[in-house]
Design a protein around this motif. Sequence first.
Motif, PDB file in Angstrom:
ATOM      1  N   GLU A  22      43.343  50.113  39.248  1.00 42.84           N
ATOM      2  CA  GLU A  22      44.671  49.664  39.872  1.00 42.84           C
ATOM      3  C   GLU A  22      45.231  49.622  41.103  1.00 42.84           C
ATOM      4  OE1 GLU A  22      48.057  51.357  37.494  1.00 42.84           O
ATOM      5  OE2 GLU A  22      46.776  52.276  35.964  1.00 42.84           O
ATOM      6  N   LYS A  69      48.772  48.189  45.109  1.00 43.14           N
ATOM      7  CA  LYS A  69      48.564  47.862  43.791  1.00 43.14           C
ATOM      8  C   LYS A  69      47.849  46.368  43.877  1.00 43.14           C
ATOM      9  CE  LYS A  69      51.922  50.321  41.442  1.00 43.14           C
ATOM     10  NZ  LYS A  69      53.191  50.178  40.737  1.00 43.14           N
ATOM     11  N   LYS A  70      46.832  46.017  43.218  1.00 45.78           N
ATOM     12  CA  LYS A  70      46.129  44.800  43.145  1.00 45.78           C
ATOM     13  C   LYS A  70      47.163  43.648  43.080  1.00 45.78           C
ATOM     14  CE  LYS A  70      42.258  44.748  40.789  1.00 45.78           C
ATOM     15  NZ  LYS A  70      41.378  44.787  39.468  1.00 45.78           N
ATOM     16  N   ASP A  71      48.215  43.389  42.303  1.00 45.31           N
ATOM     17  CA  ASP A  71      49.155  42.512  42.364  1.00 45.31           C
ATOM     18  C   ASP A  71      50.112  42.318  43.358  1.00 45.31           C
ATOM     19  OD1 ASP A  71      47.736  41.681  40.012  1.00 45.31           O
ATOM     20  OD2 ASP A  71      49.392  42.853  38.583  1.00 45.31           O
ATOM     21  N   ASP A  72      50.093  43.395  44.265  1.00 41.98           N
ATOM     22  CA  ASP A  72      51.060  43.345  45.264  1.00 41.98           C
ATOM     23  C   ASP A  72      50.409  42.852  46.505  1.00 41.98           C
ATOM     24  OD1 ASP A  72      52.954  44.563  43.682  1.00 41.98           O
ATOM     25  OD2 ASP A  72      52.734  46.560  44.772  1.00 41.98           O
ATOM     26  N   ARG A  87      58.733  38.683  46.810  1.00 40.94           N
ATOM     27  CA  ARG A  87      57.348  38.998  47.090  1.00 40.94           C
ATOM     28  C   ARG A  87      56.882  37.540  47.969  1.00 40.94           C
ATOM     29  NH1 ARG A  87      52.456  37.495  45.531  1.00 40.94           N
ATOM     30  NH2 ARG A  87      50.607  39.012  45.336  1.00 40.94           N
TER      31      ARG A  87
END
Lengths: 347, 347
Positions: free
Chosen positions: B47, B151-154, B229
């Motif tokens: 994660e 976090k990977k998506d961030d 983002r």
Amino acid sequence: MSKGPVQSIDELGEFGLIDHLTRDIKKYQDSTLKGVGDDAAVIDFGETCQVVTTDLLIEGIHFDLMYTPLTHLGYKSVVVNISDVFSMNAVPRQVTVSVAISGKFSVEAMEQFYEGVNMACKQYGVDLVGGDTSSSVTGFMVSVTALGTAKKDDIVYRDGAELNNLVCVTGDLGAAYMGLQVLEREKRVFEEDSTIQPDLEDYAYVVGRFLKPEMPFETLAKLREYGIRATSMIDISDGLSSELLHICRSSDCGVVIYQDKIPIAKEVVAAAGEFQIEPLIPVLNGGEDYEMLFTVPLSEHDKVVNIPNVSIIGNITGHKGTAIMMTNEGNAIALQAQGWQAYDGEQ
Amino acid sequence: MSKGPVQSIDELGEFGLIDHLTRDIKKYQDSTLKGVGDDAAVIDFGETCQVVTTDLLIEGIHFDLMYTPLTHLGYKSVVVNISDVFSMNAVPRQVTVSVAISGKFSVEAMEQFYEGVNMACKQYGVDLVGGDTSSSVTGFMVSVTALGTAKKDDIVYRDGAELNNLVCVTGDLGAAYMGLQVLEREKRVFEEDSTIQPDLEDYAYVVGRFLKPEMPFETLAKLREYGIRATSMIDISDGLSSELLHICRSSDCGVVIYQDKIPIAKEVVAAAGEFQIEPLIPVLNGGEDYEMLFTVPLSEHDKVVNIPNVSIIGNITGHKGTAIMMTNEGNAIALQAQGWQAYDGEQ
């Protein structure tokens, strides 16, 4: 910070300087399991931990480009760093490689250096993931950071050696130092008469060990295969004496080793004879062998003796901070960390 | 490797050299999500991801100890590295700091340097977890590696900018470059007459921005708080033009910015006037501001305009690889990466 008179770095000494500079370090991150003080830092990622280690290689201090091909330098720069990953019982995964070069170097020189970096990455399956390139006012400087992973319980620190543990080393010792002596001699000869080309054929083993060190990773894999967990481990970068004293200091113990148990290659004995050096000198104080020094419980004796390439050289004692070598003549000699020469202190 | 004639590094250029040296890089580890080519490498830990970045700072190239106090150098060495962590939208956690010094430095000098390192670590909550200290033949050299997590998506890369995205910067630009000009001038005055002490009071802002850069981390936190983002982000270390071109190259797009939207502090305009420099020069090509350049979807416009310390300076276009500035007079000027000066190429 210091209230006393200005001290020179030489006066304080290597260990002293590092202790001095790192004494006020604070910790802000829970994920930092181990900071300064071992072969590598350890960062918590849950089940998996990451180990992080970094080393500088400076022209004129750590290497001489007169006899160090840039491809070898690139290779060695990676290997000496992942050595600290292996010595935590971790698997190297990534490296960053930064280089500062003066204007005298060509793109081809940089290509040769990176060819060596890429060869080492391939050999040990690690990824080159970043770095920095800069001009320098003078000389060639390399800074490598190596990252590896291990399960939290598998990580081996310097501080776990216990009374009566067996003291073991991989491979043989002293060769890299003798290789360096040979190369330095050939350099002097060449400087006096540049028509004389070096003939290194008779010294291939010792010179190879200096220019292109390799990791004893197959031996470490065998230890795992046999279910043997080292209680402490450190890579032999500064000579056996210095590394034994690191273990003693970190594990709050003493150590005794036996001269006749120390693995020395016949090529080292031959080269030492030629240079009129006692072969124990390169072994104890030479450095750059990049073999592993580790301790295991006495109960593992019967398993350890069956692992190729491992020598049991002594055992852990209760004489805190004291490293003793029993000579072949039955004398007990107190081992000293190598003298203060090139200042080079890994934290 | 190269079949052509030997090229000098100057001929190949900064981007060219890095492309050239990293073109053959292979990947052996699944955990390496991003290697060379962004502000930092990205390593997969499930994660959580780790970002890794490293920078060299070399005396005579990146800093002049005549007007750089060692405490400031220590502080800045950490900050310029964690800047690359912030620009990945990650949180810095650990740093390693390696130093090579010549014999002329005292223990107190090293203490001052580490005092600055520790101050930066405290300011940004990062742990100093390792490093290496070595002697150097000449000069002072620093190598820092910074580690952070997200976090990977961030994680925000350079390559996510899309057509019509808004182009934004934090803070104001050009101050560090003007600070450097002031310090260089005072150095020349001092060299001519060492009884004249520098009076930097009128230049506190620009000199401070050069000697002690800070991260716009509160602004980045506000972006997160507003649920914005960034689609791409990079820190402004080499001047706005160079960073815009990085975004264009990585995101395969173009960009247009507007002169009247670029944030320039009044102190920069004043100092530029005194030095008879067009204030746009330090902004576009000066560097060392360590502000953030980022892009956001057009739909975030109304939110972004309400965030203090953020300026919308333009938008992403379809003119691939082209960065244009519309001047106050309505002229379109093609922006160039800064000229080849000190060779310094981060990978």
